[in-house]
Design a protein around this motif. Structure first.
Motif, PDB file in Angstrom:
ATOM      1  N   MET A  76      -0.186   7.427  16.017  1.00 37.30           N
ATOM      2  CA  MET A  76      -0.451   8.822  15.661  1.00 37.30           C
ATOM      3  C   MET A  76       0.483   9.297  14.552  1.00 37.30           C
ATOM      4  O   MET A  76       0.057   9.971  13.602  1.00 37.30           O
ATOM      5  N   GLN A  77       1.765   8.928  14.651  1.00 32.69           N
ATOM      6  CA  GLN A  77       2.731   9.343  13.634  1.00 32.69           C
ATOM      7  C   GLN A  77       2.414   8.719  12.281  1.00 32.69           C
ATOM      8  O   GLN A  77       2.506   9.377  11.241  1.00 32.69           O
ATOM      9  N   LEU A  78       2.026   7.443  12.296  1.00 38.47           N
ATOM     10  CA  LEU A  78       1.723   6.756  11.041  1.00 38.47           C
ATOM     11  C   LEU A  78       0.461   7.317  10.403  1.00 38.47           C
ATOM     12  O   LEU A  78       0.407   7.502   9.177  1.00 38.47           O
ATOM     13  N   HIS A  79      -0.549   7.592  11.190  1.00 39.54           N
ATOM     14  CA  HIS A  79      -1.776   8.179  10.647  1.00 39.54           C
ATOM     15  C   HIS A  79      -1.478   9.511   9.956  1.00 39.54           C
ATOM     16  O   HIS A  79      -1.981   9.785   8.855  1.00 39.54           O
ATOM     17  N   ALA A  80      -0.671  10.344  10.611  1.00 38.44           N
ATOM     18  CA  ALA A  80      -0.320  11.643  10.022  1.00 38.44           C
ATOM     19  C   ALA A  80       0.463  11.455   8.725  1.00 38.44           C
ATOM     20  O   ALA A  80       0.239  12.168   7.741  1.00 38.44           O
ATOM     21  N   LEU A  81       1.371  10.474   8.707  1.00 39.33           N
ATOM     22  CA  LEU A  81       2.165  10.192   7.511  1.00 39.33           C
ATOM     23  C   LEU A  81       1.272   9.782   6.350  1.00 39.33           C
ATOM     24  O   LEU A  81       1.399  10.307   5.234  1.00 39.33           O
ATOM     25  N   TYR A  82       0.354   8.855   6.593  1.00 38.33           N
ATOM     26  CA  TYR A  82      -0.488   8.346   5.510  1.00 38.33           C
ATOM     27  C   TYR A  82      -1.447   9.427   4.989  1.00 38.33           C
ATOM     28  O   TYR A  82      -1.705   9.503   3.779  1.00 38.33           O
ATOM     29  N   ARG A  83      -1.954  10.254   5.885  1.00 37.09           N
ATOM     30  CA  ARG A  83      -2.855  11.327   5.445  1.00 37.09           C
ATOM     31  C   ARG A  83      -2.131  12.319   4.540  1.00 37.09           C
ATOM     32  O   ARG A  83      -2.725  12.875   3.608  1.00 37.09           O
ATOM     33  N   ARG A  84      -0.830  12.539   4.798  1.00 40.83           N
ATOM     34  CA  ARG A  84      -0.074  13.481   3.967  1.00 40.83           C
ATOM     35  C   ARG A  84      -0.002  13.016   2.517  1.00 40.83           C
ATOM     36  O   ARG A  84       0.172  13.830   1.612  1.00 40.83           O
ATOM     37  N   TYR A  85      -0.142  11.720   2.294  1.00 42.90           N
ATOM     38  CA  TYR A  85      -0.076  11.182   0.941  1.00 42.90           C
ATOM     39  C   TYR A  85      -1.453  10.791   0.398  1.00 42.90           C
ATOM     40  O   TYR A  85      -1.555   9.987  -0.527  1.00 42.90           O
ATOM     41  N   GLY A  86      -2.495  11.377   0.975  1.00 44.30           N
ATOM     42  CA  GLY A  86      -3.829  11.230   0.414  1.00 44.30           C
ATOM     43  C   GLY A  86      -4.591   9.996   0.828  1.00 44.30           C
ATOM     44  O   GLY A  86      -5.627   9.684   0.229  1.00 44.30           O
ATOM     45  N   SER A 120      -7.074   7.919   3.271  1.00 40.42           N
ATOM     46  CA  SER A 120      -8.158   8.235   4.194  1.00 40.42           C
ATOM     47  C   SER A 120      -8.390   7.056   5.138  1.00 40.42           C
ATOM     48  O   SER A 120      -8.132   5.901   4.793  1.00 40.42           O
ATOM     49  N   ARG A 121      -8.908   7.354   6.312  1.00 40.01           N
ATOM     50  CA  ARG A 121      -9.109   6.335   7.346  1.00 40.01           C
ATOM     51  C   ARG A 121     -10.233   5.399   6.942  1.00 40.01           C
ATOM     52  O   ARG A 121     -11.318   5.829   6.543  1.00 40.01           O
ATOM     53  N   VAL A 148      -6.439   3.851   1.260  1.00 38.85           N
ATOM     54  CA  VAL A 148      -7.003   3.834   2.606  1.00 38.85           C
ATOM     55  C   VAL A 148      -5.943   3.364   3.599  1.00 38.85           C
ATOM     56  O   VAL A 148      -5.024   2.633   3.243  1.00 38.85           O
ATOM     57  N   PHE A 149      -6.080   3.810   4.852  1.00 37.15           N
ATOM     58  CA  PHE A 149      -5.261   3.259   5.931  1.00 37.15           C
ATOM     59  C   PHE A 149      -6.182   2.853   7.065  1.00 37.15           C
ATOM     60  O   PHE A 149      -7.350   3.269   7.130  1.00 37.15           O
ATOM     61  N   TYR A 150      -5.671   2.048   7.961  1.00 36.19           N
ATOM     62  CA  TYR A 150      -6.507   1.505   9.038  1.00 36.19           C
ATOM     63  C   TYR A 150      -5.669   1.301  10.296  1.00 36.19           C
ATOM     64  O   TYR A 150      -4.437   1.215  10.245  1.00 36.19           O
ATOM     65  N   SER A 151      -6.338   1.236  11.408  1.00 35.31           N
ATOM     66  CA  SER A 151      -5.773   0.794  12.681  1.00 35.31           C
ATOM     67  C   SER A 151      -6.857  -0.036  13.346  1.00 35.31           C
ATOM     68  O   SER A 151      -7.833   0.507  13.876  1.00 35.31           O
ATOM     69  N   THR A 205      -1.682  -1.493  12.147  1.00 35.92           N
ATOM     70  CA  THR A 205      -1.883  -0.256  11.394  1.00 35.92           C
ATOM     71  C   THR A 205      -1.246  -0.467  10.031  1.00 35.92           C
ATOM     72  O   THR A 205      -0.150  -1.018   9.936  1.00 35.92           O
ATOM     73  N   GLY A 206      -1.919  -0.069   8.992  1.00 37.25           N
ATOM     74  CA  GLY A 206      -1.363  -0.279   7.660  1.00 37.25           C
ATOM     75  C   GLY A 206      -2.136   0.485   6.621  1.00 37.25           C
ATOM     76  O   GLY A 206      -2.994   1.318   6.933  1.00 37.25           O
ATOM     77  N   LEU A 207      -1.827   0.202   5.374  1.00 32.12           N
ATOM     78  CA  LEU A 207      -2.519   0.889   4.286  1.00 32.12           C
ATOM     79  C   LEU A 207      -2.681  -0.047   3.091  1.00 32.12           C
ATOM     80  O   LEU A 207      -1.989  -1.051   2.965  1.00 32.12           O
ATOM     81  N   GLU A 208      -3.620   0.306   2.228  1.00 29.29           N
ATOM     82  CA  GLU A 208      -3.861  -0.431   0.988  1.00 29.29           C
ATOM     83  C   GLU A 208      -4.063   0.585  -0.133  1.00 29.29           C
ATOM     84  O   GLU A 208      -4.746   1.597   0.052  1.00 29.29           O
ATOM     85  N   CYS A 209      -3.471   0.290  -1.281  1.00 26.96           N
ATOM     86  CA  CYS A 209      -3.657   1.090  -2.488  1.00 26.96           C
ATOM     87  C   CYS A 209      -4.201   0.141  -3.552  1.00 26.96           C
ATOM     88  O   CYS A 209      -3.497  -0.782  -3.993  1.00 26.96           O
TER      89      CYS A 209
END
Length: 392
Positions: free
Chosen positions: A13-23, A25-26, A85-88, A107-111
């Motif tokens: 939950m914390q990571l999802h909120a963090l990644y969304r703050r920087y634009g 999307s799931r 994008v981020f994913y779980s 859980t992670g992200l890709e740019c």
């Protein structure tokens, strides 16, 4: 049934909120992909065994051993822009030691796209903030494949490069020198590579060494990139937990630029891994570059003793009115704390403190709470002892 939130769920939950703050999307995906995708890119997958099956139409499918490939496969390039994008999701891999198949939550992200220096710095910063969300006691180790590749540019033998890279990863200067001399690498390059093995510390501690190395323009550009990344980390107050470590030589066929691994106290191996992986984009005929990381949430169960299930355990009795319990819980929540209302102390519950709805409840449950507090203190003492023994 245990309905309490696990440390993995809290971190997610914390990571999802963090990644969304920087634009970011799931990104949602299926559990399986065509087997051909992994067969063609097997050298980019950190797993030897892939679980395959035939679907109802006879197509050979695979449970995903990797998530990045699927995201890159579906990327649509837009000039001058990036896809964030981020994913779980769960991946399916075999354990390297037992060979048993495992379901692993990532859980992670890709740019992906037309990366620039800011995007690279932002992802590195988010890697550090992801670790901080898990534990304050963390280290992010950073390297740059561009520096290593540049220093090895004069070594023509691929076998020699692989052997030297292996020695750097093992922090073995003696074997490194032997491999380099066997490949007739010039002494100056050998000396520089040996220095690279021992380069570890904050940016300020290694910057002077890097600038003194015989780098080409490409190598100097890599150093400048690292400097800019650390400027961003410093601006965000994260640089104290970040270390340069050029012995961290992630797969050179996969990573092309900055790369990193994250560690938290209490877990014996990395819980985060990532970096810039432009070669995969080239392999899959995609334009632009890509950088990302994954956090291995299933490893975090080792940290469970450091976390709590609720800030406040609110105890009440059958004599208390429902609205009195509700009001007491609401006051606790209003103060910014989480609360769990119970009539007794649940076994193995991890809580910050105990409060009561009434004075009568305090007297009624006095002995039960005393036993629970004693057990809690004993568990904390044992945890500290276990950590001390592990560190020794």
């Amino acid at each position: 049934m245990d309905m309490r939130m696990s440390i993995e769920e809290r971190a997610q939950m914390q990571l999802h909120a963090l990644y969304r703050r920087y634009g970011y999307s799931r990104y949602k995906m299926d559990k399986f992909e065509e087997y051909e995708l992994y067969l063609q890119n097997r050298d980019f997958i950190d797993s030897e065994d892939i679980i395959a099956f035939r679907d109802g139409n006879g197509h050979l499918m695979a449970l995903k051993p990797d998530l990045t490939l699927s995201i890159v496969k579906n990327e649509r390039h837009e000039k001058g822009c990036v896809q964030k994008v981020f994913y779980s999701e769960n991946i399916y891999r075999s354990d390297r030691e037992t060979r048993a198949h495992r379901e692993i939550l990532q859980t992670g992200l890709e740019c992906i796209g037309d990366l620039d220096l800011y995007q690279i710095a932002e992802v590195t910063m988010l890697a550090a903030e992801s670790l901080e969300a898990v534990s304050e006691d963390y280290v992010l180790q950073v390297s740059h494949m561009g520096v290593l590749k540049d220093l090895m540019r004069g070594i023509e033998s691929e076998q020699a490069r692989e052997q030297i890279t292996k020695c750097i990863g093992e922090k073995n200067p003696h074997e490194l020198r032997a491999a380099a001399e066997a490949a007739e690498v010039d002494p100056e390059t050998v000396a520089v590579l040996e220095k690279l093995v021992s380069s570890y510390g904050s940016w300020e501690e290694v910057e002077e060494e890097l600038e003194a190395m015989p780098l080409s323009e490409d190598g100097k550009a890599a150093v400048e990139e690292l400097k800019s990344v650390f400027d961003v980390l410093r601006a965000d107050g994260l640089d104290q937990n970040v270390r340069m470590d050029f012995s961290m030589v992630n797969d050179m066929t996969y990573y092309s630029g900055i790369c990193f691994q994250g560690f938290v106290n209490g877990v014996p191996h990395s819980v985060l891994s990532g970096g810039q992986y432009d070669p995969l984009m080239d392999r899959m005929n995609k334009q632009g570059g890509a950088i990302g990381f994954a956090v291995y949430l299933d490893y975090l169960d080792r940290l469970s003793s450091d976390k709590i299930d609720t800030d406040v355990l609110l105890l009440y009795s059958e004599n208390d009115r429902a609205d009195d319990v509700y009001q007491a819980a609401s006051r606790i929540i209003f103060r910014g704390n989480s609360v769990l209302a119970e009539r007794h102390v649940p076994e193995n519950l991890r809580y910050g403190r105990i409060e009561y709805v009434s004075k009568e409840d305090r007297i009624l449950l006095r002995d039960e709470v005393a036993r629970a507090e004693q057990a809690k203190e004993e568990e904390q003492r044992m945890t500290k002892q276990d950590r001390k023994e592990a560190s020794e």
